[in-house]
Motif scaffolding. Structure first.
Motif, PDB file in Angstrom:
ATOM      1  N   HIS A  66      -4.065  12.179  -3.596  1.00  0.00           N
ATOM      2  CA  HIS A  66      -5.202  11.688  -2.824  1.00  0.00           C
ATOM      3  C   HIS A  66      -5.745  12.707  -1.828  1.00  0.00           C
ATOM      4  CE1 HIS A  66      -5.071   7.794  -4.647  1.00  0.00           C
ATOM      5  NE2 HIS A  66      -3.805   7.631  -4.320  1.00  0.00           N
ATOM      6  N   LEU A  90       6.587  12.356  -3.637  1.00  0.00           N
ATOM      7  CA  LEU A  90       6.827  13.583  -2.877  1.00  0.00           C
ATOM      8  C   LEU A  90       7.952  13.402  -1.863  1.00  0.00           C
ATOM      9  CD1 LEU A  90       3.258  14.987  -2.192  1.00  0.00           C
ATOM     10  CD2 LEU A  90       5.075  16.076  -3.508  1.00  0.00           C
ATOM     11  N   LYS A  91       8.060  12.211  -1.275  1.00  0.00           N
ATOM     12  CA  LYS A  91       9.096  11.962  -0.264  1.00  0.00           C
ATOM     13  C   LYS A  91      10.498  12.147  -0.814  1.00  0.00           C
ATOM     14  CE  LYS A  91       6.911   9.253   3.275  1.00  0.00           C
ATOM     15  NZ  LYS A  91       6.965   8.083   4.117  1.00  0.00           N
ATOM     16  N   GLU A 149      10.261  15.045   3.711  1.00  0.00           N
ATOM     17  CA  GLU A 149       9.270  14.314   4.489  1.00  0.00           C
ATOM     18  C   GLU A 149       8.022  15.160   4.714  1.00  0.00           C
ATOM     19  OE1 GLU A 149       9.305  11.078   5.685  1.00  0.00           O
ATOM     20  OE2 GLU A 149      11.109  10.860   4.471  1.00  0.00           O
ATOM     21  N   ASP A 150       6.894  14.502   4.834  1.00  0.00           N
ATOM     22  CA  ASP A 150       5.620  15.133   5.217  1.00  0.00           C
ATOM     23  C   ASP A 150       5.199  16.291   4.311  1.00  0.00           C
ATOM     24  OD1 ASP A 150       5.283  13.359   7.379  1.00  0.00           O
ATOM     25  OD2 ASP A 150       6.606  14.601   8.605  1.00  0.00           O
ATOM     26  N   ARG A 157      -6.526  20.177  -1.752  1.00  0.00           N
ATOM     27  CA  ARG A 157      -5.737  20.225  -2.987  1.00  0.00           C
ATOM     28  C   ARG A 157      -5.618  21.664  -3.497  1.00  0.00           C
ATOM     29  NH1 ARG A 157      -7.600  16.378  -7.755  1.00  0.00           N
ATOM     30  NH2 ARG A 157      -7.317  14.900  -6.064  1.00  0.00           N
ATOM     31  N   SER A 190       2.055  10.345  -6.240  1.00  0.00           N
ATOM     32  CA  SER A 190       1.965   9.518  -5.044  1.00  0.00           C
ATOM     33  C   SER A 190       2.789  10.132  -3.915  1.00  0.00           C
ATOM     34  CB  SER A 190       2.473   8.109  -5.335  1.00  0.00           C
ATOM     35  OG  SER A 190       3.870   8.152  -5.547  1.00  0.00           O
ATOM     36  N   LYS A 191       2.515   9.675  -2.699  1.00  0.00           N
ATOM     37  CA  LYS A 191       3.261  10.155  -1.533  1.00  0.00           C
ATOM     38  C   LYS A 191       4.741   9.796  -1.650  1.00  0.00           C
ATOM     39  CE  LYS A 191       2.560  12.302   2.394  1.00  0.00           C
ATOM     40  NZ  LYS A 191       2.398  13.723   2.395  1.00  0.00           N
ATOM     41  N   SER A 192       5.049   8.642  -2.216  1.00  0.00           N
ATOM     42  CA  SER A 192       6.453   8.243  -2.359  1.00  0.00           C
ATOM     43  C   SER A 192       7.201   9.176  -3.316  1.00  0.00           C
ATOM     44  CB  SER A 192       6.569   6.792  -2.812  1.00  0.00           C
ATOM     45  OG  SER A 192       5.978   6.616  -4.080  1.00  0.00           O
ATOM     46  N   TRP A 216       2.799  17.812   1.240  1.00  0.00           N
ATOM     47  CA  TRP A 216       1.564  17.627   0.472  1.00  0.00           C
ATOM     48  C   TRP A 216       1.764  18.139  -0.950  1.00  0.00           C
ATOM     49  CZ3 TRP A 216      -1.187  14.304   2.760  1.00  0.00           C
ATOM     50  CH2 TRP A 216      -1.323  14.287   4.142  1.00  0.00           C
ATOM     51  N   TYR A 262       0.175  15.914  -3.931  1.00  0.00           N
ATOM     52  CA  TYR A 262      -0.280  14.583  -3.553  1.00  0.00           C
ATOM     53  C   TYR A 262      -1.662  14.329  -4.137  1.00  0.00           C
ATOM     54  CZ  TYR A 262      -1.643  10.667  -0.567  1.00  0.00           C
ATOM     55  OH  TYR A 262      -2.093   9.445  -0.110  1.00  0.00           O
TER      56      TYR A 262
END
Length: 90
Positions: A44, A21-22, A26-27, A50, A17-19, A29, A42
């Motif tokens: 999605h 990766l955070k 930040e930002d 990908r 999930s993006k969370s 992929w 990520y």
């Protein structure tokens, strides 16, 4: 979770999930974590993106595992990884 052999070393690949990766910046992929070693991507992203991110992170893994990352500064390493990320699929 999948695994990929990079220069003879097994590297885990996880789609997250993006969370997740955070936690690494930040930002993002994707990110290569040398302590695993593991690549997080990520989950999605579109298939084409990908694969681009995977190529980018595999290049980070190759530079790390080979020891070449120790002679490159961050800007040089990113430039190499960006080049590989954008290499056309043959």
């Amino acid at each position: 979770m999948r695994e990929l052999l990079v220069l003879g070393k097994s590297v885990k690949i996880s789609y997250v999930s993006k969370s997740e990766l955070k936690a690494h910046g930040e930002d993002l992929w994707g990110v290569y974590l040398p302590e695993g070693p593991e690549i997080l991507i990520y989950k999605h992203l579109a298939v084409k993106r990908r694969l681009e991110v995977l190529r980018h992170e595999v290049m980070h893994a190759m530079l790390d595992i080979s020891g070449l990352s120790t002679i490159l500064n961050e800007k040089e390493e990113e430039a190499i990884c960006n080049l590989v990320e954008n290499f056309p699929t043959l």
